[in-house]
Design a protein around this motif. Structure first.
Motif, mmCIF file in Angstrom:
data_model
loop_
_atom_site.group_PDB
_atom_site.id
_atom_site.type_symbol
_atom_site.label_atom_id
_atom_site.label_comp_id
_atom_site.label_asym_id
_atom_site.label_seq_id
_atom_site.Cartn_x
_atom_site.Cartn_y
_atom_site.Cartn_z
ATOM 1 N N UNK A 116 47.404 -54.751 -5.273
ATOM 2 C CA UNK A 116 48.715 -54.990 -5.873
ATOM 3 C C UNK A 116 49.298 -53.670 -6.365
ATOM 4 N N UNK A 117 50.481 -53.344 -5.842
ATOM 5 C CA UNK A 117 51.188 -52.139 -6.275
ATOM 6 C C UNK A 117 52.085 -52.449 -7.474
ATOM 7 N N UNK A 118 52.803 -53.553 -7.375
ATOM 8 C CA UNK A 118 53.731 -53.932 -8.448
ATOM 9 C C UNK A 118 54.052 -55.405 -8.303
ATOM 10 N N UNK A 119 54.468 -56.024 -9.375
ATOM 11 C CA UNK A 119 54.941 -57.400 -9.336
ATOM 12 C C UNK A 119 55.988 -57.576 -10.425
ATOM 13 N N UNK A 120 56.805 -58.608 -10.250
ATOM 14 C CA UNK A 120 57.842 -58.830 -11.244
ATOM 15 C C UNK A 120 58.681 -60.052 -10.911
ATOM 16 N N UNK A 121 59.697 -60.278 -11.715
ATOM 17 C CA UNK A 121 60.645 -61.371 -11.498
ATOM 18 C C UNK A 121 61.924 -60.811 -10.893
ATOM 19 N N UNK A 122 62.527 -61.583 -10.008
ATOM 20 C CA UNK A 122 63.796 -61.187 -9.430
ATOM 21 C C UNK A 122 64.958 -61.776 -10.208
ATOM 22 N N UNK A 123 66.155 -61.627 -9.658
ATOM 23 C CA UNK A 123 67.370 -62.157 -10.277
ATOM 24 C C UNK A 123 67.749 -63.467 -9.611
ATOM 25 N N UNK A 124 67.941 -64.496 -10.427
ATOM 26 C CA UNK A 124 68.339 -65.804 -9.928
ATOM 27 C C UNK A 124 69.824 -66.001 -10.235
ATOM 28 N N UNK A 125 70.667 -65.482 -9.358
ATOM 29 C CA UNK A 125 72.123 -65.553 -9.539
ATOM 30 C C UNK A 125 72.631 -66.855 -8.930
ATOM 31 N N UNK A 126 73.060 -67.796 -9.792
ATOM 32 C CA UNK A 126 73.467 -69.105 -9.320
ATOM 33 C C UNK A 126 74.654 -69.060 -8.366
ATOM 34 N N UNK B 19 67.846 -73.933 -5.314
ATOM 35 C CA UNK B 19 66.874 -73.163 -6.092
ATOM 36 C C UNK B 19 66.846 -73.694 -7.519
ATOM 37 N N UNK B 20 65.654 -73.801 -8.079
ATOM 38 C CA UNK B 20 65.511 -74.136 -9.494
ATOM 39 C C UNK B 20 66.302 -73.124 -10.319
ATOM 40 N N UNK B 21 66.991 -73.593 -11.368
ATOM 41 C CA UNK B 21 67.917 -72.725 -12.100
ATOM 42 C C UNK B 21 67.241 -71.811 -13.108
ATOM 43 N N UNK B 22 65.917 -71.871 -13.252
ATOM 44 C CA UNK B 22 65.234 -71.044 -14.247
ATOM 45 C C UNK B 22 65.461 -69.558 -13.969
ATOM 46 N N UNK B 23 65.530 -68.783 -15.050
ATOM 47 C CA UNK B 23 65.766 -67.343 -14.896
ATOM 48 C C UNK B 23 64.627 -66.662 -14.155
ATOM 49 N N UNK B 24 63.412 -67.173 -14.325
ATOM 50 C CA UNK B 24 62.237 -66.571 -13.676
ATOM 51 C C UNK B 24 61.827 -67.337 -12.427
ATOM 52 N N UNK B 25 62.761 -68.044 -11.788
ATOM 53 C CA UNK B 25 62.423 -68.815 -10.581
ATOM 54 C C UNK B 25 62.089 -67.911 -9.401
ATOM 55 N N UNK B 26 62.557 -66.659 -9.421
ATOM 56 C CA UNK B 26 62.314 -65.715 -8.325
ATOM 57 C C UNK B 26 61.241 -64.721 -8.774
ATOM 58 N N UNK B 27 60.141 -64.664 -8.043
ATOM 59 C CA UNK B 27 59.080 -63.709 -8.373
ATOM 60 C C UNK B 27 58.631 -62.995 -7.100
ATOM 61 N N UNK B 28 58.075 -61.822 -7.264
ATOM 62 C CA UNK B 28 57.655 -61.042 -6.103
ATOM 63 C C UNK B 28 56.389 -60.242 -6.439
ATOM 64 N N UNK B 29 55.646 -59.907 -5.372
ATOM 65 C CA UNK B 29 54.446 -59.079 -5.493
ATOM 66 C C UNK B 29 54.437 -58.081 -4.343
ATOM 67 N N UNK B 30 54.297 -56.806 -4.666
ATOM 68 C CA UNK B 30 54.165 -55.760 -3.646
ATOM 69 C C UNK B 30 52.695 -55.374 -3.534
ATOM 70 N N UNK B 31 52.209 -55.284 -2.277
ATOM 71 C CA UNK B 31 50.798 -54.996 -2.043
ATOM 72 C C UNK B 31 50.637 -53.850 -1.051
ATOM 73 N N UNK C 146 47.268 -49.075 5.373
ATOM 74 C CA UNK C 146 48.365 -48.116 5.305
ATOM 75 C C UNK C 146 49.724 -48.796 5.155
ATOM 76 N N UNK C 147 49.752 -50.117 5.270
ATOM 77 C CA UNK C 147 51.016 -50.855 5.197
ATOM 78 C C UNK C 147 51.336 -51.243 3.760
ATOM 79 N N UNK C 148 52.604 -51.426 3.507
ATOM 80 C CA UNK C 148 53.076 -51.925 2.225
ATOM 81 C C UNK C 148 53.856 -53.215 2.488
ATOM 82 N N UNK C 149 53.511 -54.289 1.771
ATOM 83 C CA UNK C 149 54.148 -55.580 1.985
ATOM 84 C C UNK C 149 54.678 -56.133 0.673
ATOM 85 N N UNK C 150 55.708 -56.957 0.778
ATOM 86 C CA UNK C 150 56.230 -57.670 -0.379
ATOM 87 C C UNK C 150 56.189 -59.165 -0.101
ATOM 88 N N UNK C 151 55.732 -59.917 -1.073
ATOM 89 C CA UNK C 151 55.711 -61.373 -1.006
ATOM 90 C C UNK C 151 56.683 -61.901 -2.052
#
Length: 444
Positions: free
Chosen positions: A268-278, A286-298, A302-307
């Motif tokens: 895991x390189x980084x993780x966090x919450x995205x922006x849920x702009x209605x 999409x669920x209206x919660x502010x933290x409904x969008x989350x991501x993880x970078x791995x 040699x590859x870098x991926x985001x989930x």
């Protein structure tokens, strides 16, 4: 139309640069404040809008509604309702302004029954579009059929606002009844149930009678409507109490959709919450919660991926919806990644382009439906509220204020005796759909 005894308020009537006549209401409107600047404050979800004959009416959702602001593009058609909505002084001022004089005036608007009903109708359309249903936030969804029937009743009550030109999308009584009549039987059961608060029973009967009258006036018929008419003729016999939450409970299950499940792997390189702009997708995606969008970078070799994982709304489409995540790395150009619906989540994974030597990348993630929101123009100005823009914090504060508003309304819906009914049956009290939703709170 009868008027109530509330104090009248001032509005600002002035010509627009495009030939329209603008009616500005509320404290934001002064002699030196342009209509466009005052109305455009805040995102779309902070305003309730009603498209009527010859004009568009706008109310603030987060402030005292009062009389609406209006952009009148056809004063001839609007004169049929201006006097009943604002009073004769405002109607005369609009007429004079359209004729070229005066350039701009402040005039006293009356508080009217039509204004009450119109504000309630506009808020109902707002709720159908922007209600922030969320499992994580504990905000239950509104039953669309129950809300649709009350909107049909209110539209029928507000028919003076509409005409036969056919260019007013909010004059949709027949469509609302046909689309949502499946809720009529449950609504009749609720009306007949006892004991219940007198205001709730009165509002239930008002909605049912208005729907019946509206259906008759537009020539609708069918088993559900005939049952409604027979029930109204029979009256309200005493029956066993019912739970409105159970009557209108949704039974939507989460069906599995095609899509590759995300799996853990790599560093895991980084993780966090995205922006849920209605504003970037239609309701029910999409669920209206502010933290409904989350991501993880791995880092995977040699590859870098985001989930990306996005909590789905309970009514989200299972397949065929091209919902995407928009990803920006270190302020670069946005890249899009397709999302697939799986159970109660939208998920997706893609390779991530990171500059060499960057150990802590700055990643911004949002979600949108292409076409509904085309996204940011990299060569144009930043749209307010989108990830990484200057208005993002303000848009989040507005979303938080909307959540606080609907929570207060749900508390009021669960405690109907705390509300005093308006003499025009158009109080700012809860919609029937809110009362039913409040009864399902234990499921959220």
């Amino acid at each position: 139309m009868a008027r109530d005894t509330r104090a009248p308020v001032d509005v600002h009537v002035a010509p627009g640069e495009d030939g329209t006549v603008r009616i500005g209401a509320g404290p934001a409107f002064g002699q030196d404040v342009a209509y466009d600047d005052a109305v455009a404050v805040g995102p779309d979800f902070t305003r309730a809008v009603l498209d009527v004959a010859g004009a568009v009416l706008t109310w603030p959702v987060l402030d005292d509604p009062g009389p609406p602001s209006a952009e009148v593009h056809d004063t001839g058609r609007a004169q049929q309702w201006l006097w009943a909505l604002y009073g004769e002084r405002v109607a005369a001022a609009v007429h004079d302004c359209a004729a070229g004089e005066p350039a701009g005036v402040r005039v006293v608007a009356d508080s009217t029954a039509l204004a009450d009903s119109a504000a309630r109708l506009a808020f109902g359309h707002w709720a159908a579009r922007w209600w922030p249903a969320s499992y994580p936030d504990g905000i239950p969804a509104l039953d669309p059929d129950l809300l649709g029937l009350e909107l049909a009743a209110l539209t029928h009550r507000c028919q003076q606002l509409f005409d036969a030109e056919g260019d007013q999308p909010d004059d949709c009584v027949a469509e609302l009844i046909e689309e949502h009549q499946a809720a009529l039987d449950a609504l009749i059961q609720w009306w007949r149930a006892t004991p219940q608060p007198a205001d709730t029973a009165r509002r239930l009967e008002s909605v049912l009678r208005l729907v019946d009258d509206a259906a008759d006036s537009v020539g609708l018929d069918g088993p559900a409507l005939r049952h409604l008419r027979a029930s109204l003729d029979q009256g309200r016999p005493v029956v066993t109490p019912v739970d409105p939450g159970a009557l209108f409970a949704r039974h939507d299950g989460y069906a599995l959709a095609a899509g590759e499940p995300l799996v853990a792997g790599g560093r895991v390189i980084a993780r966090g919450s995205g922006t849920n702009d209605w504003c970037r997708y239609p309701p029910g995606f999409v669920d209206a919660a502010e933290n409904a969008v989350s991501w993880t970078a791995r880092a995977v070799g040699a590859r870098r991926q985001i989930e990306v994982e996005v909590v789905a709304h309970v009514t989200a489409p299972v397949a065929g919806a091209p919902l995407v995540a928009e990803i920006r790395v270190n302020g670069g150009r946005p890249n899009r990644m397709s999302l697939a619906r799986r159970d109660d989540m939208w998920t997706g994974r893609a390779d991530l382009d990171l500059s060499a030597g960057v150990t802590q990348p700055r990643i911004e993630v949002g979600v949108l439906l292409p076409g509904f929101d085309p996204g940011r123009d990299p060569d144009g100005p930043d749209p307010p509220g989108h990830p990484g823009t200057s208005g993002e914090a303000e848009a989040r504060a507005d979303r938080d204020a909307i959540r606080a508003l609907v929570r207060r309304r749900l508390i009021a819906a669960a405690q109907p005796l705390a509300y005093e009914a308006s003499p025009h049956d158009a109080s700012p009290g809860p919609f029937l759909a809110e009362t039913a939703a409040a009864a399902t709170g234990e499921d959220y």
